[in-house]
Design a protein around this motif. Structure first.
Motif, PDB file in Angstrom:
ATOM      1  N   GLY A   1      -2.303   6.997  -3.184  1.00  0.00           N
ATOM      2  CA  GLY A   1      -3.665   6.489  -3.353  1.00  0.00           C
ATOM      3  C   GLY A   1      -3.730   5.022  -3.729  1.00  0.00           C
ATOM      4  O   GLY A   1      -4.783   4.511  -4.079  1.00  0.00           O
ATOM      5  N   VAL A   2      -2.584   4.339  -3.674  1.00  0.00           N
ATOM      6  CA  VAL A   2      -2.564   2.912  -4.023  1.00  0.00           C
ATOM      7  C   VAL A   2      -2.886   2.105  -2.765  1.00  0.00           C
ATOM      8  O   VAL A   2      -2.208   2.259  -1.738  1.00  0.00           O
ATOM      9  CB  VAL A   2      -1.178   2.488  -4.554  1.00  0.00           C
ATOM     10  CG1 VAL A   2      -1.149   0.994  -4.864  1.00  0.00           C
ATOM     11  CG2 VAL A   2      -0.826   3.301  -5.809  1.00  0.00           C
ATOM     12  N   THR A   3      -3.924   1.265  -2.827  1.00  0.00           N
ATOM     13  CA  THR A   3      -4.235   0.428  -1.670  1.00  0.00           C
ATOM     14  C   THR A   3      -4.208  -1.045  -2.047  1.00  0.00           C
ATOM     15  O   THR A   3      -4.584  -1.427  -3.153  1.00  0.00           O
ATOM     16  CB  THR A   3      -5.610   0.769  -1.063  1.00  0.00           C
ATOM     17  OG1 THR A   3      -6.612   0.591  -2.061  1.00  0.00           O
ATOM     18  CG2 THR A   3      -5.667   2.188  -0.537  1.00  0.00           C
ATOM     19  N   VAL A   4      -3.706  -1.838  -1.111  1.00  0.00           N
ATOM     20  CA  VAL A   4      -3.596  -3.288  -1.293  1.00  0.00           C
ATOM     21  C   VAL A   4      -4.199  -3.917  -0.042  1.00  0.00           C
ATOM     22  O   VAL A   4      -3.694  -3.724   1.062  1.00  0.00           O
ATOM     23  CB  VAL A   4      -2.109  -3.698  -1.444  1.00  0.00           C
ATOM     24  CG1 VAL A   4      -1.990  -5.201  -1.550  1.00  0.00           C
ATOM     25  CG2 VAL A   4      -1.493  -3.024  -2.669  1.00  0.00           C
ATOM     26  N   SER A   5      -5.310  -4.622  -0.214  1.00  0.00           N
ATOM     27  CA  SER A   5      -6.048  -5.083   0.954  1.00  0.00           C
ATOM     28  C   SER A   5      -6.404  -6.561   0.876  1.00  0.00           C
ATOM     29  O   SER A   5      -7.292  -6.950   0.125  1.00  0.00           O
ATOM     30  CB  SER A   5      -7.332  -4.243   1.082  1.00  0.00           C
ATOM     31  OG  SER A   5      -8.088  -4.676   2.175  1.00  0.00           O
TER      32      SER A   5
ATOM     33  N   THR B   1       0.841  -1.203   0.000  1.00  0.00           N
ATOM     34  CA  THR B   1       0.000   0.000   0.000  1.00  0.00           C
ATOM     35  C   THR B   1       0.873   1.250   0.000  1.00  0.00           C
ATOM     36  O   THR B   1       1.885   1.305   0.706  1.00  0.00           O
ATOM     37  CB  THR B   1      -0.910   0.000   1.247  1.00  0.00           C
ATOM     38  OG1 THR B   1      -1.873  -1.048   1.089  1.00  0.00           O
ATOM     39  CG2 THR B   1      -1.644   1.319   1.424  1.00  0.00           C
ATOM     40  N   ARG B   2       0.486   2.238  -0.838  1.00  0.00           N
ATOM     41  CA  ARG B   2       1.181   3.535  -0.863  1.00  0.00           C
ATOM     42  C   ARG B   2       0.111   4.620  -0.728  1.00  0.00           C
ATOM     43  O   ARG B   2      -0.372   5.152  -1.721  1.00  0.00           O
ATOM     44  CB  ARG B   2       1.942   3.721  -2.185  1.00  0.00           C
ATOM     45  CG  ARG B   2       3.142   2.819  -2.363  1.00  0.00           C
ATOM     46  CD  ARG B   2       4.313   3.240  -1.453  1.00  0.00           C
ATOM     47  NE  ARG B   2       5.418   2.282  -1.530  1.00  0.00           N
ATOM     48  CZ  ARG B   2       5.545   1.220  -0.756  1.00  0.00           C
ATOM     49  NH1 ARG B   2       4.621   0.950   0.167  1.00  0.00           N
ATOM     50  NH2 ARG B   2       6.574   0.415  -0.889  1.00  0.00           N
ATOM     51  N   LEU B   3      -0.259   4.895   0.535  1.00  0.00           N
ATOM     52  CA  LEU B   3      -1.384   5.805   0.768  1.00  0.00           C
ATOM     53  C   LEU B   3      -1.153   7.183   0.168  1.00  0.00           C
ATOM     54  O   LEU B   3      -2.087   7.819  -0.320  1.00  0.00           O
ATOM     55  CB  LEU B   3      -1.649   5.937   2.274  1.00  0.00           C
ATOM     56  CG  LEU B   3      -2.562   4.858   2.878  1.00  0.00           C
ATOM     57  CD1 LEU B   3      -2.835   5.169   4.339  1.00  0.00           C
ATOM     58  CD2 LEU B   3      -3.876   4.727   2.102  1.00  0.00           C
ATOM     59  N   ASP B   4       0.118   7.631   0.172  1.00  0.00           N
ATOM     60  CA  ASP B   4       0.401   8.961  -0.375  1.00  0.00           C
ATOM     61  C   ASP B   4       0.090   9.035  -1.862  1.00  0.00           C
ATOM     62  O   ASP B   4      -0.213  10.093  -2.387  1.00  0.00           O
ATOM     63  CB  ASP B   4       1.872   9.341  -0.104  1.00  0.00           C
ATOM     64  CG  ASP B   4       2.854   8.281  -0.607  1.00  0.00           C
ATOM     65  OD1 ASP B   4       2.458   7.088  -0.682  1.00  0.00           O
ATOM     66  OD2 ASP B   4       3.994   8.637  -0.954  1.00  0.00           O
TER      67      ASP B   4
END
Ligand SMILES: [Zn+2]
Length: 387
Positions: free
Chosen positions: A240-244, A235-238
């Motif tokens: 906007g990439v999310t991995v869940s 995940t790279r919140l800065d």
């Protein structure tokens, strides 16, 4: 005799939509009361028949097989004006609600809203568009382009069979108007959507008796647990990439060292270049325990809808037209995908969220605001006339 003369400068489309509001609500009610869950093709087909019958007098309808799902449909409207090029409106006939939901969640009108399964996502949007086309005809407003409404039957389950049809229609179009609900109770339009996808991770280890033969086992669950920590870290919140990680299955019995573990991981990415990053990091997964193997499949299945120059221009047009209706319209971005992701990825200016204004998509409080029915309908008519 005779009442007072009221001089009004109300927009003619808005006046039309207000006059027709009762009919619009009746039509929404009919659509909602014809349940159409993605996983029940006969119901979806019945809904598509209802919808296409309702436009028979104003357009030509073609249907397309939807494989394991219901049929897709395209309606080309008969409108005044000399046509050059095409505008594509996109909707879907399927809902996330299982058959029989109406028994516990009936259509109803209360507290200034219409309630019911699929009322927001997205049966109201379909009705608004159909009445917008009626407005153009009844008011004899010339439109510069052919107008096609495509209704997909598998949007809520990934749009696998409709995607080629959507892309074909989009390639022939100057603009795409997506009739999904607006964002929030303000009904913001959607000018950016994240790309959406998933990965499936399968770890294979070696089974053994947890008591008598412990050391001979390679525990796939333990291996997966280590992998998942790493995967969640993609995940790279800065950016906007999310991995869940969303689903994990593994093992057979507590006294057996687990031979296999499987995980499903949701991914979201706002830009196409994030896809490259995700492919790289998922492709780099290696087992910690060398006796285990890892199989990785998946990726983005809806490309990101990026806020391109064409999208920005289309939004400016929409916002100017909305101002003529006395409505301030804002734009938003969302992590959820729609069929607009496919058309925007082809570089065709796409604007989404033009449908109902309300809340509770996919939830029991699904509803639309009645006082926003007229201006949304009018905006669609004005957009089609302006593009
Ligand atoms: Zn939808």
């Amino acid at each position: 005799m005779g009442g007072p003369v009221i001089i009004t400068t109300m927009d003619r489309f808005l006046r039309y939509a207000r006059q027709k509001q009762k009919d619009i609500i009746t039509s929404i009610r009919e659509f909602v009361e014809c349940e159409s869950p993605s996983d029940h093709p006969p119901s979806v087909n019945r809904f598509v028949d209802l919808l296409t019958a309702s436009v028979k007098d104003i357009g030509r309808v073609r249907t397309f097989p939807g494989g394991a799902y219901g049929k897709h449909a395209r309606c080309e409207f008969t409108l005044p004006g000399k046509k050059d090029g095409q505008i594509l409106a996109l909707g879907h006939s399927d809902t996330v609600w299982t058959l029989g939901t109406l028994a516990t969640m009936p259509f109803r009108e209360a507290k200034g809203r219409l309630w019911g399964p699929g009322v927001l996502d997205m049966k109201s949007g379909l009705v608004f568009f159909i009445f917008a086309m009626r407005a153009l005809r009844d008011l004899d407003v010339p439109v510069a382009r052919k107008v096609v409404l495509q209704i997909n039957s598998d949007e809520e389950v990934g749009s696998e069979t409709s995607r080629p049809l959507t892309e074909e229609a989009a390639r022939a179009s100057a603009a795409v108007l997506v009739l999904e609900p607006g964002t929030g109770l303000e009904g913001k339009l959607k000018t950016a959507r994240k790309g959406v996808g998933d990965y499936t991770i399968v770890v294979r280890g070696r089974a053994s008796h947890a008591g008598v033969d412990f050391s001979n086992g390679a525990n796939a669950i333990v291996e997966m647990a280590r992998q998942l920590e790493k995967i969640a870290g993609f995940t790279r919140l800065d950016r906007g990439v999310t991995v869940s990680p969303g689903v994990v299955h593994g093992g057979t019995r507590s006294n057996v060292v687990a031979a296999e573990c499987r995980a499903e991981v949701d991914i979201r990415a706002p830009r196409d270049r994030d896809r490259v990053y995700l492919e790289r990091v998922f492709g780099s997964l290696k087992p910690f325990d060398k006796r285990c193997t890892i199989e990785v499949t998946g990726g983005l299945n809806r490309p990101p809808m990026e806020r391109s120059a064409g999208v920005r221009k289309l939004f400016r047009t929409a916002s100017t037209l909305a101002a003529e209706l006395g409505v301030t319209i804002e734009e938003s971005s969302t992590g959820g995908g729609s069929d607009g992701n496919f058309t925007a990825a082809l570089g065709v200016p796409t604007i989404d969220g033009l449908g109902g204004v309300g809340e509770g998509a996919h939830a029991v409080n699904e509803s639309i605001l009645i006082h926003r029915i007229a201006d949304r309908t009018a905006l669609l008519a004005k957009l089609v006339a302006a593009i």
